[in-house]
Design a protein around this motif. Structure first.
Motif, short mmCIF file in Angstrom:
data_model
loop_
_atom_site.label_atom_id
_atom_site.label_comp_id
_atom_site.label_asym_id
_atom_site.label_seq_id
_atom_site.Cartn_x
_atom_site.Cartn_y
_atom_site.Cartn_z
N SER A 12 -2.98 -11.99 -9.42
CA SER A 12 -2.22 -11.39 -10.02
C SER A 12 -3.50 -11.99 -11.36
CB SER A 12 -1.24 -12.94 -10.27
OG SER A 12 -0.72 -12.63 -11.41
N GLU A 13 -3.63 -10.63 -11.92
CA GLU A 13 -4.27 -10.87 -13.03
C GLU A 13 -4.23 -9.62 -14.46
OE1 GLU A 13 -7.67 -8.50 -11.09
OE2 GLU A 13 -7.25 -6.73 -11.52
N ILE A 14 -2.95 -9.24 -14.09
CA ILE A 14 -2.16 -8.15 -15.12
C ILE A 14 -1.74 -9.60 -16.30
CG2 ILE A 14 -0.94 -6.40 -15.63
CD1 ILE A 14 -2.81 -4.70 -13.75
N PRO A 15 -1.28 -9.44 -17.51
CA PRO A 15 -0.61 -10.50 -18.21
C PRO A 15 0.21 -9.29 -17.98
CG PRO A 15 -2.65 -9.48 -19.81
CD PRO A 15 -2.56 -8.75 -18.16
N PRO A 16 1.73 -10.13 -18.16
CA PRO A 16 2.94 -9.55 -18.62
C PRO A 16 3.35 -8.01 -19.91
CG PRO A 16 3.16 -12.24 -18.35
CD PRO A 16 2.01 -11.67 -18.58
N GLU A 17 2.50 -8.59 -20.85
CA GLU A 17 2.75 -8.33 -22.22
C GLU A 17 1.87 -6.99 -21.38
OE1 GLU A 17 -0.64 -10.52 -22.33
OE2 GLU A 17 1.21 -11.17 -22.07
N ALA A 18 1.10 -6.14 -20.57
CA ALA A 18 -0.02 -5.53 -20.47
C ALA A 18 0.83 -4.84 -19.18
CB ALA A 18 -1.00 -5.74 -19.87
N VAL B 9 0.50 -1.05 -0.05
CA VAL B 9 -0.16 -0.30 0.10
C VAL B 9 0.93 1.49 0.24
CG1 VAL B 9 -1.84 1.23 1.25
CG2 VAL B 9 -2.07 -1.07 1.41
N THR B 10 0.89 2.03 -0.80
CA THR B 10 1.53 2.89 -1.32
C THR B 10 1.19 4.27 -0.08
OG1 THR B 10 -0.26 4.20 -2.87
CG2 THR B 10 1.74 2.94 -3.55
N ARG B 11 1.45 5.10 0.19
CA ARG B 11 1.41 6.16 0.63
C ARG B 11 -0.24 7.07 0.22
NH1 ARG B 11 6.23 9.29 3.90
NH2 ARG B 11 7.02 7.43 5.03
N GLU B 12 -0.20 6.58 -1.04
CA GLU B 12 -1.53 7.39 -1.52
C GLU B 12 -2.16 6.99 -0.64
OE1 GLU B 12 2.10 9.07 -4.15
OE2 GLU B 12 1.60 7.14 -3.29
N LYS B 13 -2.28 5.92 -0.80
CA LYS B 13 -3.22 5.27 0.48
C LYS B 13 -3.93 3.34 -1.03
CE LYS B 13 -4.25 5.87 4.39
NZ LYS B 13 -2.20 6.74 5.01
N GLU B 14 -2.87 3.30 -2.06
CA GLU B 14 -3.45 2.79 -3.66
C GLU B 14 -2.46 0.91 -2.80
OE1 GLU B 14 -4.85 3.22 -6.14
OE2 GLU B 14 -4.88 5.84 -5.20
N THR B 15 -3.50 0.19 -3.07
CA THR B 15 -3.12 -1.46 -3.21
C THR B 15 -2.24 -1.77 -4.15
OG1 THR B 15 -4.79 -1.00 -1.57
CG2 THR B 15 -3.95 -3.36 -2.12
N TYR B 16 -1.50 -2.59 -4.49
CA TYR B 16 -0.65 -3.27 -5.36
C TYR B 16 -0.56 -4.64 -4.81
CZ TYR B 16 -0.23 1.66 -7.73
OH TYR B 16 -0.63 2.79 -8.06
N CYS B 17 -0.72 -4.94 -6.41
CA CYS B 17 -0.09 -6.57 -6.00
C CYS B 17 1.52 -6.53 -6.76
CB CYS B 17 -0.63 -7.61 -6.24
SG CYS B 17 -0.03 -9.63 -5.46
N GLY C 35 -1.21 -6.56 -10.00
CA GLY C 35 -2.61 -6.61 -9.46
C GLY C 35 -2.72 -5.11 -8.41
N LYS C 36 -4.22 -4.69 -8.51
CA LYS C 36 -4.63 -3.62 -7.84
C LYS C 36 -5.16 -3.96 -6.35
CE LYS C 36 -3.34 -0.48 -11.37
NZ LYS C 36 -3.62 1.10 -10.93
N ALA C 37 -5.01 -5.15 -6.28
CA ALA C 37 -5.71 -5.52 -5.08
C ALA C 37 -4.46 -6.35 -3.69
CB ALA C 37 -6.49 -6.55 -4.62
N PHE C 38 -4.39 -6.79 -2.70
CA PHE C 38 -3.61 -7.82 -2.31
C PHE C 38 -3.71 -8.86 -3.34
CE2 PHE C 38 -2.57 -5.71 2.07
CZ PHE C 38 -1.80 -4.85 0.93
N ASP C 39 -3.12 -10.15 -2.60
CA ASP C 39 -2.94 -11.56 -3.48
C ASP C 39 -3.93 -11.53 -4.38
OD1 ASP C 39 -1.89 -12.12 -0.95
OD2 ASP C 39 -3.12 -11.85 -0.18
#
Length: 127
Positions: free
Chosen positions: A79-85, A53-61, A73-77
């Motif tokens: 993995s939905e974004i493929p490598p090419e994207a 979680v960044t200081r801006e309160k954005e969540t990433y995996c 991903g944009k949430a914990f745990d």
């Protein structure tokens, strides 16, 4: 280049990825709200996942692999974004620099503070 000590075994690839992930936890903790190794997504010798979680309160995996770091991903745990994207980054710092403007600010502030502390210590030692 120095030769490896034969008495000290080389870490396995999985140990190397795990070590890198644990170093990241220690090194970026000052600049993010939260960072942890995912307990849900599988790790192996070539990949592990970090939730942050960044200081801006954005969540990433974030995927840490032999290719580098990338947001998956944009949430914990998740993995939905493929490598090419998504883009791979060589360091976690360059990834944070891209996704978190407040990381850049905190990095600069922390660096300036540490430099001032070193200067103060040197001045104290010289007096």
């Amino acid at each position: 280049m120095a030769e490896a000590d034969p008495a000290i075994p080389e870490p396995s690839a999985k140990e190397a990825i795990s070590f890198e992930a644990n170093q990241v936890l220690k090194e970026i903790g000052f600049a993010v709200e939260r960072v942890e190794i995912s307990k849900e997504l599988p790790s192996n010798e070539s990949v592990t996942y970090l939730n942050l979680v960044t200081r801006e309160k954005e969540t990433y995996c974030v995927e840490l692999s032999t290719k580098g770091y990338r947001v998956v991903g944009k949430a914990f745990d998740i993995s939905e974004i493929p490598p090419e994207a998504s883009q791979y980054f060589e360091t976690v710092y360059s990834l944070l620099n891209r996704i978190s403007p407040m990381y850049r600010d905190s990095f600069g502030t922390t660096l300036a503070s540490k430099l001032a502390q070193i200067q103060s210590e040197r001045e104290h030692q010289q007096s």
